[in-house]
Design a protein around this motif. Structure first.
Motif, PDB file in Angstrom:
ATOM      1  N   TRP A 114      39.332  33.272  37.708  1.00 15.49           N
ATOM      2  CA  TRP A 114      38.406  33.440  38.822  1.00 15.49           C
ATOM      3  C   TRP A 114      39.130  33.411  39.984  1.00 15.49           C
ATOM      4  O   TRP A 114      40.070  32.435  40.408  1.00 15.49           O
ATOM      5  N   LYS A 115      38.374  33.786  41.083  1.00 13.91           N
ATOM      6  CA  LYS A 115      38.542  33.772  42.545  1.00 13.91           C
ATOM      7  C   LYS A 115      37.582  33.228  43.252  1.00 13.91           C
ATOM      8  O   LYS A 115      36.337  34.052  43.100  1.00 13.91           O
ATOM      9  N   ALA A 116      37.553  32.394  44.317  1.00 17.79           N
ATOM     10  CA  ALA A 116      36.523  31.991  45.163  1.00 17.79           C
ATOM     11  C   ALA A 116      36.966  32.684  46.815  1.00 17.79           C
ATOM     12  O   ALA A 116      38.052  33.014  46.985  1.00 17.79           O
ATOM     13  N   GLY A 117      35.986  33.449  47.096  1.00  8.20           N
ATOM     14  CA  GLY A 117      36.247  34.228  48.209  1.00  8.20           C
ATOM     15  C   GLY A 117      35.249  34.031  49.504  1.00  8.20           C
ATOM     16  O   GLY A 117      34.288  33.278  49.119  1.00  8.20           O
ATOM     17  N   LEU A 118      35.752  34.386  50.823  1.00  7.90           N
ATOM     18  CA  LEU A 118      34.982  34.074  51.756  1.00  7.90           C
ATOM     19  C   LEU A 118      34.392  32.521  52.043  1.00  7.90           C
ATOM     20  O   LEU A 118      33.594  32.179  52.114  1.00  7.90           O
ATOM     21  N   THR A 119      35.428  31.831  51.620  1.00  8.54           N
ATOM     22  CA  THR A 119      35.344  30.265  51.616  1.00  8.54           C
ATOM     23  C   THR A 119      35.673  29.697  52.998  1.00  8.54           C
ATOM     24  O   THR A 119      35.305  28.402  53.111  1.00  8.54           O
TER      25      THR A 119
ATOM     26  N   ALA B 241      35.682  30.538  59.094  1.00  8.40           N
ATOM     27  CA  ALA B 241      36.152  31.866  60.197  1.00  8.40           C
ATOM     28  C   ALA B 241      35.738  33.212  59.260  1.00  8.40           C
ATOM     29  O   ALA B 241      35.189  34.063  59.809  1.00  8.40           O
ATOM     30  N   LYS B 242      35.880  33.225  57.854  1.00 13.48           N
ATOM     31  CA  LYS B 242      35.516  34.731  57.130  1.00 13.48           C
ATOM     32  C   LYS B 242      34.399  34.866  57.104  1.00 13.48           C
ATOM     33  O   LYS B 242      33.952  35.869  57.253  1.00 13.48           O
ATOM     34  N   MET B 243      33.390  33.854  56.798  1.00 11.24           N
ATOM     35  CA  MET B 243      32.026  34.028  56.800  1.00 11.24           C
ATOM     36  C   MET B 243      31.459  34.353  58.069  1.00 11.24           C
ATOM     37  O   MET B 243      30.855  35.249  57.872  1.00 11.24           O
TER      38      MET B 243
ATOM     39  N   PRO C 282      45.573  47.118  51.513  1.00  8.37           N
ATOM     40  CA  PRO C 282      45.905  45.811  51.099  1.00  8.37           C
ATOM     41  C   PRO C 282      46.215  45.062  52.322  1.00  8.37           C
ATOM     42  O   PRO C 282      46.512  45.088  53.391  1.00  8.37           O
ATOM     43  N   ARG C 283      45.595  43.666  52.201  1.00  7.07           N
ATOM     44  CA  ARG C 283      45.839  42.487  52.951  1.00  7.07           C
ATOM     45  C   ARG C 283      46.178  41.195  52.168  1.00  7.07           C
ATOM     46  O   ARG C 283      45.632  41.172  51.016  1.00  7.07           O
ATOM     47  N   VAL C 284      46.953  40.575  52.684  1.00  6.18           N
ATOM     48  CA  VAL C 284      47.500  39.341  51.807  1.00  6.18           C
ATOM     49  C   VAL C 284      47.006  37.952  52.677  1.00  6.18           C
ATOM     50  O   VAL C 284      46.625  37.843  53.812  1.00  6.18           O
ATOM     51  N   GLU C 285      46.482  36.854  51.769  1.00  4.84           N
ATOM     52  CA  GLU C 285      45.961  35.632  52.166  1.00  4.84           C
ATOM     53  C   GLU C 285      46.563  34.625  51.266  1.00  4.84           C
ATOM     54  O   GLU C 285      46.811  34.529  50.244  1.00  4.84           O
ATOM     55  N   CYS C 286      47.003  33.329  52.124  1.00  2.00           N
ATOM     56  CA  CYS C 286      47.526  32.179  51.273  1.00  2.00           C
ATOM     57  C   CYS C 286      46.552  31.532  50.715  1.00  2.00           C
ATOM     58  O   CYS C 286      45.418  31.086  51.460  1.00  2.00           O
TER      59      CYS C 286
ATOM     60  N   VAL D 129      49.418  33.593  46.631  1.00  2.00           N
ATOM     61  CA  VAL D 129      49.071  34.686  47.834  1.00  2.00           C
ATOM     62  C   VAL D 129      48.247  35.660  46.877  1.00  2.00           C
ATOM     63  O   VAL D 129      48.407  36.006  45.918  1.00  2.00           O
ATOM     64  N   GLU D 130      47.140  35.974  47.648  1.00  2.00           N
ATOM     65  CA  GLU D 130      46.142  36.899  47.068  1.00  2.00           C
ATOM     66  C   GLU D 130      46.341  38.166  47.815  1.00  2.00           C
ATOM     67  O   GLU D 130      46.394  38.098  49.023  1.00  2.00           O
ATOM     68  N   ILE D 131      46.515  39.264  47.159  1.00  2.00           N
ATOM     69  CA  ILE D 131      46.454  40.455  48.020  1.00  2.00           C
ATOM     70  C   ILE D 131      45.019  41.058  47.649  1.00  2.00           C
ATOM     71  O   ILE D 131      44.650  41.550  46.430  1.00  2.00           O
TER      72      ILE D 131
ATOM     73  N   GLY E 126      34.659  41.031  44.790  1.00  2.00           N
ATOM     74  CA  GLY E 126      35.222  40.292  45.821  1.00  2.00           C
ATOM     75  C   GLY E 126      36.636  40.690  46.522  1.00  2.00           C
ATOM     76  O   GLY E 126      37.445  40.147  47.013  1.00  2.00           O
ATOM     77  N   SER E 127      36.925  42.135  46.503  1.00  2.00           N
ATOM     78  CA  SER E 127      38.024  42.744  46.956  1.00  2.00           C
ATOM     79  C   SER E 127      39.115  42.309  46.216  1.00  2.00           C
ATOM     80  O   SER E 127      40.407  42.508  46.452  1.00  2.00           O
ATOM     81  N   SER E 128      39.053  42.001  45.077  1.00  2.00           N
ATOM     82  CA  SER E 128      40.034  41.356  44.021  1.00  2.00           C
ATOM     83  C   SER E 128      41.097  42.739  43.773  1.00  2.00           C
ATOM     84  O   SER E 128      40.585  43.713  43.618  1.00  2.00           O
TER      85      SER E 128
HETATM   86  O1  0L1 Z   1      39.214  36.632  48.843  1.00  2.00           O
HETATM   87  C1  0L1 Z   1      38.346  36.730  49.767  1.00  2.00           C
HETATM   88  O2  0L1 Z   1      38.223  36.006  50.720  1.00  2.00           O
HETATM   89  C2  0L1 Z   1      37.389  37.966  49.535  1.00  2.00           C
HETATM   90  C3  0L1 Z   1      37.200  38.654  51.013  1.00  2.00           C
HETATM   91  C4  0L1 Z   1      36.121  40.056  50.782  1.00  2.00           C
HETATM   92  C5  0L1 Z   1      36.172  40.762  52.030  1.00  2.00           C
HETATM   93  C6  0L1 Z   1      37.140  41.513  52.193  1.00  2.00           C
HETATM   94  O3  0L1 Z   1      37.878  42.176  51.599  1.00  2.00           O
HETATM   95  O4  0L1 Z   1      37.917  41.016  53.424  1.00  2.00           O
END
Ligand code: 0L1
Ligand code: MG
Length: 267
Positions: free
Chosen positions: A65-70, A73-75, A108-112, A143-145, A165-167
């Motif tokens: 699973w992934k947690a998102g918008l945690t 700043a993102k919220m 696509p976007r990447v986050e650590c 890294v999540e894409i 969740g944009s996975s």
């Molecule tokens: O991994 C996340 O934090 C989900 C982000 C969902 C919204 C987005 O696509 O930016």
């Protein structure tokens, strides 16, 4: 969080087919609430659950699973005050140092993130950070894409949850570590794209402590009537902001105490 649902079974299936098409054929669609303005978070999870059922029936293996918008700043950016969760399958995993195709992704976007691998089952509704740390086999850098399927990033929480969740893809790497040997609140991360630093942060950005995000995920699972099995791979949420990537980009995420994760993007 209320998991009340309002959509009929036919509408859930219809929306799942719409999301599945956008994900598997990589095209953007309008947010689901344009057509269903009364859609709830519970409806979003009903679509996500149906999507998972369909992928598993097609042979995808559900690995975690992934947690998102945690992060706050993102919220704030999304105007929401609750994080989200999404499922991960073997088809989304990519090896470290590999070439990741962008042709089958929308934007696509990447986050650590810090990833957790569990050695014992976790169950809500009152799972805590300490429960998560006791049930963790090891943590590793990842890294999540992410790839929102919604046109122009015009979305809301209900639509994002339905879109899992944009996975899209995830890459684990670096060094596996016992979380008790680290201070997971103060872990520094730097992301470089093509040799330039494009994002940096500290792990406390994730609800104060990444294990807190995993506990939150377990408690949301309980509201959906599910538990987190031993052996799950869990992404705890972006420490850094999400950075857009395109073919030709090389990305390296350097994590304090955990090593680095790298990948390159191709057409
Ligand atoms: O991994 C996340 O934090 C989900 C982000 C969902 C919204 C987005 O696509 O930016
Ligand atoms: Mg993420």
């Amino acid at each position: 969080m209320s998991m009340e649902t309002t959509l009929s079974r036919e509408d859930i299936v219809r929306l799942t087919e719409r999301i599945e098409g956008a994900q598997t054929r990589a095209y953007a669609i309008p947010k689901l609430t344009d057509e269903y303005p009364a859609m709830t978070i519970g409806d979003g999870y009903a679509v996500q659950t149906e999507l998972r059922r369909r992928f598993v029936s097609q042979g995808h293996r559900h690995v975690g699973w992934k947690a998102g918008l945690t992060s706050r700043a993102k919220m704030q950016q999304m105007g929401v005050n609750v994080p989200s969760i999404g499922f991960l399958t073997d088809r989304m995993a990519r090896p470290e140092n590999s070439a990741i195709a962008t042709g089958d992704l929308v934007h696509p976007r990447v986050e650590c993130e810090v990833a957790f691998v569990t050695k014992a089952e976790l169950a809500g509704p009152a799972c805590t950070r300490d429960d998560v740390l006791s049930a963790t086999d090891y943590v590793l850098p990842a890294v999540e894409i992410i790839d929102s399927r919604f046109s122009g990033f015009q979305f809301d929480l209900e639509s994002v949850i339905a879109d899992n969740g944009s996975s899209a893809r995830f890459v684990g790497g670096g060094r596996a570590r016992d979380p008790h040997e680290l201070d997971l609140r103060t872990l520094g991360v730097v992301m470089e794209k093509n040799g330039e630093i494009v994002a940096m942060g500290a792990s406390a950005a994730v609800l104060g402590h990444p294990a807190e995000a995993v506990a939150m995920l377990v408690n949301i699972l309980a509201e959906l009537g599910e538990r987190l099995p031993a052996g799950s791979f869990v992404m705890s949420g972006g420490i850094t902001e999400a950075i857009a990537v395109a073919p030709g980009d090389n990305v390296i995420a350097r994590f304090q105490d955990l090593g680095s994760v790298s990948m390159r993007f191709v057409a």
